[in-house]
Design a protein around this motif. Structure first.
Motif, mmCIF file in Angstrom:
data_model
loop_
_atom_site.group_PDB
_atom_site.id
_atom_site.type_symbol
_atom_site.label_atom_id
_atom_site.label_comp_id
_atom_site.label_asym_id
_atom_site.label_seq_id
_atom_site.Cartn_x
_atom_site.Cartn_y
_atom_site.Cartn_z
ATOM 1 N N ASN A 168 -39.616 54.519 60.410
ATOM 2 C CA ASN A 168 -40.627 53.675 59.778
ATOM 3 C C ASN A 168 -40.666 52.268 60.387
ATOM 4 O O ASN A 168 -40.780 51.268 59.680
ATOM 5 C CB ASN A 168 -40.386 53.603 58.264
ATOM 6 C CG ASN A 168 -41.598 53.126 57.514
ATOM 7 O OD1 ASN A 168 -42.728 53.356 57.930
ATOM 8 N ND2 ASN A 168 -41.368 52.453 56.394
ATOM 9 N N ALA A 169 -40.555 52.205 61.724
ATOM 10 C CA ALA A 169 -40.439 50.920 62.411
ATOM 11 C C ALA A 169 -41.780 50.283 62.765
ATOM 12 O O ALA A 169 -41.815 49.239 63.409
ATOM 13 C CB ALA A 169 -39.583 51.081 63.669
ATOM 14 N N GLY A 170 -42.864 50.891 62.373
ATOM 15 C CA GLY A 170 -44.158 50.250 62.560
ATOM 16 C C GLY A 170 -44.750 50.377 63.953
ATOM 17 O O GLY A 170 -44.319 51.180 64.773
ATOM 18 N N ALA A 171 -45.748 49.528 64.203
ATOM 19 C CA ALA A 171 -46.515 49.562 65.451
ATOM 20 C C ALA A 171 -45.622 49.313 66.665
ATOM 21 O O ALA A 171 -44.556 48.699 66.567
ATOM 22 C CB ALA A 171 -47.621 48.512 65.396
ATOM 23 N N ARG A 172 -46.111 49.769 67.795
ATOM 24 C CA ARG A 172 -45.421 49.566 69.066
ATOM 25 C C ARG A 172 -45.958 48.266 69.683
ATOM 26 O O ARG A 172 -47.131 48.189 70.022
ATOM 27 C CB ARG A 172 -45.668 50.767 69.973
ATOM 28 C CG ARG A 172 -45.165 52.062 69.326
ATOM 29 C CD ARG A 172 -45.638 53.297 70.057
ATOM 30 N NE ARG A 172 -45.249 54.489 69.315
ATOM 31 C CZ ARG A 172 -45.064 55.682 69.862
ATOM 32 N NH1 ARG A 172 -45.252 55.864 71.155
ATOM 33 N NH2 ARG A 172 -44.693 56.697 69.111
ATOM 34 N N VAL A 173 -45.086 47.267 69.817
ATOM 35 C CA VAL A 173 -45.542 45.965 70.290
ATOM 36 C C VAL A 173 -45.248 45.716 71.771
ATOM 37 O O VAL A 173 -45.771 44.774 72.356
ATOM 38 C CB VAL A 173 -44.971 44.814 69.425
ATOM 39 C CG1 VAL A 173 -45.523 44.902 68.004
ATOM 40 C CG2 VAL A 173 -43.449 44.808 69.429
ATOM 41 N N ALA A 174 -44.406 46.555 72.365
ATOM 42 C CA ALA A 174 -44.131 46.469 73.805
ATOM 43 C C ALA A 174 -43.697 47.832 74.307
ATOM 44 O O ALA A 174 -43.120 48.626 73.558
ATOM 45 C CB ALA A 174 -43.062 45.427 74.103
ATOM 46 N N CYS A 175 -43.992 48.081 75.601
ATOM 47 C CA CYS A 175 -43.665 49.374 76.203
ATOM 48 C C CYS A 175 -43.224 49.158 77.651
ATOM 49 O O CYS A 175 -43.703 48.240 78.326
ATOM 50 C CB CYS A 175 -44.902 50.282 76.156
ATOM 51 S SG CYS A 175 -44.625 51.966 76.771
ATOM 52 N N ALA A 176 -42.347 50.029 78.113
ATOM 53 C CA ALA A 176 -41.914 50.028 79.515
ATOM 54 C C ALA A 176 -41.546 51.445 79.914
ATOM 55 O O ALA A 176 -41.290 52.293 79.061
ATOM 56 C CB ALA A 176 -40.699 49.126 79.701
ATOM 57 N N VAL A 177 -41.512 51.685 81.204
ATOM 58 C CA VAL A 177 -40.993 52.937 81.739
ATOM 59 C C VAL A 177 -39.637 52.613 82.380
ATOM 60 O O VAL A 177 -39.530 51.675 83.183
ATOM 61 C CB VAL A 177 -41.942 53.552 82.780
ATOM 62 C CG1 VAL A 177 -41.348 54.816 83.380
ATOM 63 C CG2 VAL A 177 -43.305 53.842 82.151
ATOM 64 N N ILE A 178 -38.616 53.363 82.016
ATOM 65 C CA ILE A 178 -37.271 53.150 82.557
ATOM 66 C C ILE A 178 -37.248 53.705 83.988
ATOM 67 O O ILE A 178 -37.551 54.875 84.192
ATOM 68 C CB ILE A 178 -36.210 53.827 81.678
ATOM 69 C CG1 ILE A 178 -36.276 53.272 80.249
ATOM 70 C CG2 ILE A 178 -34.824 53.653 82.288
ATOM 71 C CD1 ILE A 178 -35.471 54.045 79.231
ATOM 72 N N GLN A 179 -36.866 52.861 84.938
ATOM 73 C CA GLN A 179 -36.884 53.255 86.336
ATOM 74 C C GLN A 179 -35.523 53.079 86.982
ATOM 75 O O GLN A 179 -34.827 52.098 86.731
ATOM 76 C CB GLN A 179 -37.912 52.426 87.100
ATOM 77 C CG GLN A 179 -39.309 52.656 86.545
ATOM 78 C CD GLN A 179 -40.382 51.936 87.338
ATOM 79 O OE1 GLN A 179 -40.127 51.326 88.355
ATOM 80 N NE2 GLN A 179 -41.603 52.023 86.854
ATOM 81 N N GLN A 180 -35.152 54.054 87.810
ATOM 82 C CA GLN A 180 -33.888 53.989 88.552
ATOM 83 C C GLN A 180 -33.941 52.823 89.535
ATOM 84 O O GLN A 180 -34.943 52.630 90.209
ATOM 85 C CB GLN A 180 -33.670 55.291 89.323
ATOM 86 C CG GLN A 180 -32.308 55.412 89.980
ATOM 87 C CD GLN A 180 -31.245 55.857 89.005
ATOM 88 O OE1 GLN A 180 -31.468 56.772 88.227
ATOM 89 N NE2 GLN A 180 -30.098 55.230 89.054
ATOM 90 N N ASP A 181 -32.886 52.029 89.597
ATOM 91 C CA ASP A 181 -32.825 50.913 90.556
ATOM 92 C C ASP A 181 -32.246 51.393 91.878
ATOM 93 O O ASP A 181 -31.563 52.345 91.964
ATOM 94 C CB ASP A 181 -31.970 49.776 90.003
ATOM 95 C CG ASP A 181 -32.655 49.067 88.839
ATOM 96 O OD1 ASP A 181 -33.869 49.235 88.652
ATOM 97 O OD2 ASP A 181 -31.953 48.344 88.113
#
Length: 181
Positions: A168-181
């Motif tokens: 129940n954490a609500g709206a998504r305010v930020a997003c990223a794709v996890i990428q191998q360095d």
């Protein structure tokens, strides 16, 4: 003899100084040994939000993954923080990232007790900044259940750790794709 002793002394001194400079936190590797796996995620705001940040996932020698996050633009207080099943932030509200990463089909809960994608909450200060530095054994950077290529989401509200399957954490305010360095 003095010509041989000076380079050896300098080499030993340089090795000691470089060991001290590292603060003892980095694992000791021999020459030619590959660096442990590491991944990162650059958080971008979803439509109508200003949240952004950087997250590093670093393999530890004991098998755990160190998660280091710095996030800004949050409202003060607690925010749900999760790895999601899809590395897709294309939807304006980041719903394209799907649900929580849950390869073992467990119930939602606190980090290490619930989904593999359940991370500790971010705690934003009065200025909207949050930092997190934790080692988790519930995620991996390699193998069949890697987090690399998956989505990372910051939510608007606190995670209650009980509501299934999202907290129940609500709206998504930020997003990223996890990428191998």
């Amino acid at each position: 003899m003095k010509k041989l002793l000076a380079p050896v002394t300098l080499s030993v001194l340089a090795a000691l100084l470089s060991a001290c400079a590292g603060g003892g936190s980095a694992p000791v590797r021999t020459a030619g040994e590959p660096a442990p796996p590491q991944a990162s995620a650059l958080l971008a705001p979803t439509q109508g939000n200003t949240v952004q940040g950087n997250v590093i996932f670093r393999q530890e020698g004991n098998g755990g993954i160190q998660v280091i996050a710095e996030v800004s633009g949050l409202t003060p207080g607690s925010h749900g923080f999760h790895i999601h099943e899809k590395g897709d932030c294309s939807a304006p509200d980041a719903t394209s990232a799907g649900g929580h990463f849950n390869p073992h089909q467990t119930a939602h809960g606190k980090a290490g007790e619930g989904h593999a994608g359940d991370l500790p909450s971010l705690e934003a200060d009065a200025d909207g900044n949050a930092k997190l530095n934790v080692v988790l054994n519930s995620i991996t950077l390699t193998g069949d259940h890697t987090i690399v290529g998956r989505g990372l989401i910051v939510h608007a509200a606190p995670d209650d750790y009980t509501t299934q399957p999202t907290g129940n954490a609500g709206a998504r305010v930020a997003c990223a794709v996890i990428q191998q360095d």
